[in-house]
Motif scaffolding. Structure first.
Motif, mmCIF file in Angstrom:
data_model
loop_
_atom_site.group_PDB
_atom_site.id
_atom_site.type_symbol
_atom_site.label_atom_id
_atom_site.label_comp_id
_atom_site.label_asym_id
_atom_site.label_seq_id
_atom_site.Cartn_x
_atom_site.Cartn_y
_atom_site.Cartn_z
ATOM 1 N N GLY A 112 0.721 -1.135 0.096
ATOM 2 C CA GLY A 112 0.043 -0.091 0.100
ATOM 3 C C GLY A 112 0.929 1.115 0.076
ATOM 4 O O GLY A 112 0.707 2.157 -0.924
ATOM 5 N N ASN A 113 2.010 1.260 0.843
ATOM 6 C CA ASN A 113 2.841 2.445 0.883
ATOM 7 C C ASN A 113 3.704 2.833 -0.426
ATOM 8 O O ASN A 113 3.580 3.955 -0.855
ATOM 9 C CB ASN A 113 3.816 2.230 1.788
ATOM 10 N N GLU A 114 3.730 1.723 -1.363
ATOM 11 C CA GLU A 114 4.463 1.866 -2.655
ATOM 12 C C GLU A 114 3.370 2.609 -3.701
ATOM 13 O O GLU A 114 3.682 3.370 -4.391
ATOM 14 C CB GLU A 114 4.831 0.469 -3.354
ATOM 15 N N LEU A 115 2.067 2.120 -3.375
ATOM 16 C CA LEU A 115 0.800 2.841 -4.420
ATOM 17 C C LEU A 115 0.829 4.119 -3.742
ATOM 18 O O LEU A 115 0.570 4.992 -4.782
ATOM 19 C CB LEU A 115 -0.224 2.026 -3.933
ATOM 20 N N ILE A 116 0.825 4.526 -2.461
ATOM 21 C CA ILE A 116 0.832 5.934 -2.148
ATOM 22 C C ILE A 116 1.873 6.682 -2.487
ATOM 23 O O ILE A 116 1.659 7.894 -2.963
ATOM 24 C CB ILE A 116 0.622 5.784 -0.518
ATOM 25 N N GLU A 117 3.198 6.123 -2.809
ATOM 26 C CA GLU A 117 4.063 6.846 -3.241
ATOM 27 C C GLU A 117 3.783 7.202 -4.704
ATOM 28 O O GLU A 117 4.128 8.459 -5.093
ATOM 29 C CB GLU A 117 5.449 6.036 -3.270
ATOM 30 N N SER A 118 3.306 6.329 -5.260
ATOM 31 C CA SER A 118 2.963 6.692 -6.787
ATOM 32 C C SER A 118 1.949 7.600 -6.964
ATOM 33 O O SER A 118 1.948 8.692 -7.989
ATOM 34 C CB SER A 118 2.531 5.204 -7.799
ATOM 35 N N LEU A 119 1.022 7.472 -6.078
ATOM 36 C CA LEU A 119 -0.278 8.647 -6.104
ATOM 37 C C LEU A 119 -0.013 9.720 -5.737
ATOM 38 O O LEU A 119 -0.163 10.835 -6.497
ATOM 39 C CB LEU A 119 -1.284 8.050 -5.002
ATOM 40 N N ASN A 120 1.048 10.074 -4.744
ATOM 41 C CA ASN A 120 1.820 11.119 -4.495
ATOM 42 C C ASN A 120 2.506 11.830 -5.618
ATOM 43 O O ASN A 120 2.420 13.216 -5.974
ATOM 44 C CB ASN A 120 2.586 11.335 -3.287
ATOM 45 N N ASN A 121 3.111 11.082 -6.357
ATOM 46 C CA ASN A 121 4.092 11.458 -7.392
ATOM 47 C C ASN A 121 3.076 12.167 -8.801
ATOM 48 O O ASN A 121 3.698 12.933 -9.404
ATOM 49 C CB ASN A 121 4.839 10.281 -8.045
ATOM 50 N N TYR A 122 1.983 11.548 -8.747
ATOM 51 C CA TYR A 122 0.980 11.918 -9.964
ATOM 52 C C TYR A 122 0.201 12.966 -9.197
ATOM 53 O O TYR A 122 -0.644 13.470 -10.125
ATOM 54 C CB TYR A 122 0.562 10.674 -10.673
ATOM 55 N N ASN A 123 0.224 13.352 -8.109
ATOM 56 C CA ASN A 123 -0.666 14.423 -7.520
ATOM 57 C C ASN A 123 -2.146 13.563 -7.502
ATOM 58 O O ASN A 123 -3.018 14.594 -7.709
ATOM 59 C CB ASN A 123 -0.460 15.680 -8.003
ATOM 60 N N LEU A 124 -2.389 12.336 -7.387
ATOM 61 C CA LEU A 124 -3.585 11.858 -7.293
ATOM 62 C C LEU A 124 -4.007 11.908 -5.962
ATOM 63 O O LEU A 124 -3.431 11.528 -4.948
ATOM 64 C CB LEU A 124 -3.602 10.468 -7.967
ATOM 65 N N LYS A 125 -5.537 12.076 -5.988
ATOM 66 C CA LYS A 125 -6.005 12.041 -4.440
ATOM 67 C C LYS A 125 -6.387 10.655 -3.735
ATOM 68 O O LYS A 125 -6.807 9.854 -4.773
ATOM 69 C CB LYS A 125 -7.471 12.942 -4.506
ATOM 70 N N TYR A 126 -6.321 10.719 -2.653
ATOM 71 C CA TYR A 126 -6.465 9.366 -1.840
ATOM 72 C C TYR A 126 -6.930 9.893 -0.543
ATOM 73 O O TYR A 126 -6.640 10.847 -0.005
ATOM 74 C CB TYR A 126 -5.406 8.412 -2.065
ATOM 75 N N SER A 127 -7.808 8.838 0.028
ATOM 76 C CA SER A 127 -8.260 8.939 1.531
ATOM 77 C C SER A 127 -8.255 7.589 2.241
ATOM 78 O O SER A 127 -8.269 6.477 1.511
ATOM 79 C CB SER A 127 -9.553 9.715 1.425
ATOM 80 N N ILE A 128 -8.794 7.716 3.466
ATOM 81 C CA ILE A 128 -8.807 6.456 4.156
ATOM 82 C C ILE A 128 -10.220 6.243 4.817
ATOM 83 O O ILE A 128 -10.842 7.373 5.244
ATOM 84 C CB ILE A 128 -7.852 6.177 5.105
ATOM 85 N N VAL A 129 -10.948 5.360 4.730
ATOM 86 C CA VAL A 129 -12.083 4.943 5.415
ATOM 87 C C VAL A 129 -11.965 4.036 6.628
ATOM 88 O O VAL A 129 -11.844 2.898 6.434
ATOM 89 C CB VAL A 129 -13.342 4.301 4.570
ATOM 90 N N PRO A 130 -11.676 4.676 7.735
ATOM 91 C CA PRO A 130 -11.229 3.824 8.701
ATOM 92 C C PRO A 130 -12.010 2.797 9.370
ATOM 93 O O PRO A 130 -13.532 2.950 9.146
ATOM 94 C CB PRO A 130 -10.829 4.889 9.897
ATOM 95 N N GLY A 131 -11.553 1.893 10.268
ATOM 96 C CA GLY A 131 -12.488 0.878 10.773
ATOM 97 C C GLY A 131 -11.553 -0.193 11.471
ATOM 98 O O GLY A 131 -10.619 0.137 12.244
ATOM 99 N N ALA A 132 -12.029 -1.324 11.485
ATOM 100 C CA ALA A 132 -11.531 -2.342 12.223
ATOM 101 C C ALA A 132 -9.935 -2.511 12.000
ATOM 102 O O ALA A 132 -9.383 -2.636 10.715
ATOM 103 C CB ALA A 132 -12.131 -3.755 11.969
#
Length: 269
Positions: A90-110
C-alpha cells in the motif's frame, strides 16, 4: 479518487456505513484475494469488478491503477480483513499517487493489532512490528533493535510459525510476559497469557496477534547488585552469556571487556 477501506476482521457487522457507501460507489475494488473479498461484499450486496492487488503483483498493478485514476475512475482498496497498508502492500501505491498528485483517502475501521492490544491489558506506549521477515538475518536485526525497549511490542504470527517465533523472542528478549489474541470479534475469540520461557500452551489454530511486554525499567535496582549478580540476572532470563555481558556493560556504562574480565575473575575465586 482512491479510498483505502477498512473491512471486518471477524464479525461481518463490524463495518461502517461510510465503508459500505464507498465500496458501492466505486468503479473497481482492489483486494488481496477475490474469493475472500467476495464473501464480505456479497453480504452487503456489493457487486463491483474485483481486481487482485497483493504482494506478488502490486508492482505491475500500480501503473494500471494510476492510469485508471487519471481517467477519472473511483477505486477502493481493501485487504482480506482489517485496515489496508498494515502488513499489506500500500505504501508503494501511495508513493505513486503522490508522484502524480492523485487524491486518496482512508475510510477507517477495524484493525486487528489495535483491538488485540486493547484486549491484552498491556500498557502503552507500544511498538507494532507486524510479521517478522522470513530472512533470519533481517529478523534478528529487528529483534536486536527492540531488546532494550520498554515499550510493549506487537507482532502478527501465522499459526505454523507461532511456537518457533516465541522461541526466537525468548532468545532475543529473555523471559517476559506475553499474550496471544486469536479469532478477534468471532464466537471463539480467545486471549491467552503465558511467559516466553514457557511458550504457548496449546496447539496453534488461526491467525495470531502476539503481544510481548517491554523491558522492565529496573536498571537502577540492578546496579545495586554486584557485577556477577547483575550478570546472573540476565542469564536467568534466558540470555546467552555474551548477550548478558553486553547488557551489564550497557547498564553500568563501561566497556564489555571490563565486565567480561571481572566475571571471569569472580568465577575463578
Amino acid at each position: 479518487m482512491l479510498y483505502f477501506v477498512a473491512t471486518p476482521i471477524g464479525n461481518l457487522n463490524d463495518v461502517s456505513f461510510r465503508a459500505i457507501e464507498t465500496l458501492k460507489k466505486s468503479d473497481y475494488i482492489l483486494c488481496e484475494d477475490t474469493r475472500t473479498s467476495h464473501t464480505f461484499l456479497s453480504h452487503y450486496d456489493i457487486d463491483k469488478p474485483l481486481l487482485s492487488f497483493h504482494k506478488f503483483n502490486y508492482k505491475e498493478m500500480t501503473p494500471k491503477v494510476v492510469k485508471m485514476l487519471k481517467n477519472g475512475k473511483t477505486i477502493s482498496l481493501i485487504s482480506d480483513a482489517g485496515t489496508p497498508c498494515i502488513s499489506d502492500p500500500g505504501n508503494e501505491l501511495i508513493e505513486s499517487l503522490n508522484n502524480y498528485n492523485l487524491k486518496y483517502s482512508i475510510v477507517p475501521g477495524a484493525c486487528a493489532f489495535l483491538n488485540a492490544f486493547c484486549l491484552s491489558g498491556f500498557s502503552a506506549p507500544f511498538t507494532f512490528v507486524g510479521f517478522l521477515p522470513e530472512n533470519k538475518k533481517e529478523s534478528k536485526h529487528i529483534l536486536s533493535s527492540l531488546q532494550d525497549s520498554t515499550f510493549t511490542t506487537i507482532f502478527y504470527v501465522a499459526p505454523h510459525d507461532l511456537k518457533e517465533t516465541i522461541k526466537t523472542l525468548h532468545l532475543a528478549f529473555g523471559d517476559r510476559k506475553a499474550c496471544t489474541v486469536r479469532e478477534l470479534t468471532k464466537l471463539y475469540e480467545e486471549v491467552e497469557y503465558f511467559s516466553l520461557a514457557d511458550g504457548y500452551p496449546k496447539e496453534p489454530r488461526g491467525e495470531y496477534v502476539l503481544i510481548v511486554e517491554g523491558l522492565k525499567d529496573n536498571v537502577n535496582e540492578l546496579n545495586n547488585l554486584s557485577v556477577l549478580e547483575h550478570y546472573e540476572y540476565y542469564i536467568n532470563l534466558g540470555l546467552a552469556s555474551n548477550d548478558a555481558i553486553k547488557k551489564v556493560a550497557k547498564d553500568i556504562g563501561v566497556a564489555k571487556s571490563v565486565i567480561y574480565n571481572q566475571i571471569v575473575a569472580m568465577k575463578h575465586k
